[in-house]
Design an enzyme around this catalytic site. Sequence first.
Site, PDB file in Angstrom:
ATOM      1  N   GLU A 245       1.072  -1.166  -0.051  1.00  0.00           N
ATOM      2  CA  GLU A 245      -0.151   0.367  -0.460  1.00  0.00           C
ATOM      3  C   GLU A 245       0.300   1.280   0.029  1.00  0.00           C
ATOM      4  O   GLU A 245       1.873   1.084   0.865  1.00  0.00           O
ATOM      5  CB  GLU A 245      -0.344  -0.481   1.092  1.00  0.00           C
ATOM      6  CG  GLU A 245      -1.845   1.186   0.865  1.00  0.00           C
ATOM      7  CD  GLU A 245      -1.747   2.599   2.032  1.00  0.00           C
ATOM      8  OE1 GLU A 245      -1.650   3.507   1.368  1.00  0.00           O
ATOM      9  OE2 GLU A 245      -2.039   2.330   3.356  1.00  0.00           O
ATOM     10  N   CYS A 279      -1.594   9.113   3.104  1.00  0.00           N
ATOM     11  CA  CYS A 279      -1.488   8.344   1.633  1.00  0.00           C
ATOM     12  C   CYS A 279      -3.612   8.904   0.803  1.00  0.00           C
ATOM     13  O   CYS A 279      -2.610   8.706  -0.702  1.00  0.00           O
ATOM     14  CB  CYS A 279      -1.005   7.105   1.879  1.00  0.00           C
ATOM     15  SG  CYS A 279      -2.620   5.999   2.652  1.00  0.00           S
TER      16      CYS A 279
END
EC number: 1.2.1.3
Length: 475
Positions: A245, A279
């Site tokens: 990720e 993010c």
Amino acid sequence: MRNFTKQYINGEWVDSASGETIDVINPATEEVMGKIAKGNEEDVNKAVDAADKVYLEFRHSSVEERRELLDKIVKEYQNRKNDLIEAITDELGAPLSVSENVHYQMGLNHFTAARDALDSFQFEEQRGDDLVVKEAIGVAGLVTPWNFPTNQTSLKLAAAFAAGSPVVLKPSEETPFAAIILAEIFDKVGVPKGVFNLVNGDGSGVGNPLSEHPKVRMMSFTGSGPTGSKIMEKAAKDFKKVSLELGGKSPYIVLDDVDVEEAANATTKKVVNNTGQVCTAGTRVLIPESIKEDYLTAVKEAFSKVKVGQPREEGTQVGPIISKKQFDQVQDYIDKGINEGAELFYGGPGKPEGLDKGYFARPTIFINVDNHMTIAQEEIFGPVMSVITYNNLDEAIEIANDTKYGLAGYVIGKDKDTLRHVARSIEAGTIEINEAGRKPDLPFGGYKESGLGREWGDYGIEEFLEVKSIAGYFK
């Protein structure tokens, strides 16, 4: 001062092989707040051996046993609520309210979601005379980032435990103390020896040997693209499974039928949440030319109400950037925005007035941004918004997808058909319509350079499983 200079290996707190330590800095004070062990390859080898030794036993544990274990973890996690909140506030600089309502809560949600997923998760499936079996992949190496100390560790650990895979965890050396509390939780509830191992240290000393260890069958990493690429390279030597990720530069498309004040508040939140160190931050805000002026008036007002301050001060919404290195990077991006011709509309370089101590950045808005500018293409990891205008929906979608990333996307407006069309058109792994929020049982992960695989809930459990077919099992 928090001093935790031992590693947690095979169910015991043991001395680190090197005897060296790493200072942990409080970003709100710029002072040393504690020390952790600086692990090395010897520590990693011991931890992996412990995990490998228990692998078959844990793999063959019953679903009921693993569900009961997760239930015990959920209860003890709640008992340690205040300790977790305090640790996150100290190590990350998150305001107390953010530490509680975001960080602590997200960790709890992931353990709960994995536990509940086991109620219906199918580890076996009969197909005629044949059987399909899903079984734990083996020892998993977990490397987690500094920006969400409980969320990122909890979602990986919960999924691995649910699947039956023992783990070796290397948390970020910048925010390690929440992970140490998790180790204490696991120890208290009786996680079997070797199932969970914690090795603190830096990337070269711990992350690299973990990625290369022949007994590690999977690496799960959350962090930057360059580091993820290095982990893939090392894992490729013996074809480990890799779950990544990585970064994002998420678009937030505002439709022309929107309530402008609502849109301003929503987009502001997506930029300043966790000091922009997210993010999935919706930092590319796409505004119809027809409502640009009204939106800019409203978003400036929304930004002006954001309180940046010391994490323990009442009313603080935004704390410091994690480190001087990261603070300097945010300042460099603001300078690049100015130098490349974007118009500085709010905020700018430097620290907010009265906050000379600590790595505090000014929430910043750039307007008249071209999507090919550096600030529109690269992940800043700070509270910096880039406002980009569009003339029609096709153009908005084209701009939204003109990025190497594909982690998240957002759209806000009133017409349901248009909202759904935009949501389906954005090339990203997770989309939010009208601030719906992401539930912990939904899959989470990215397209393109934002990663590989999916996490959260049953999708997260799948990552830690291998699939075996047995022909003729029922003949």
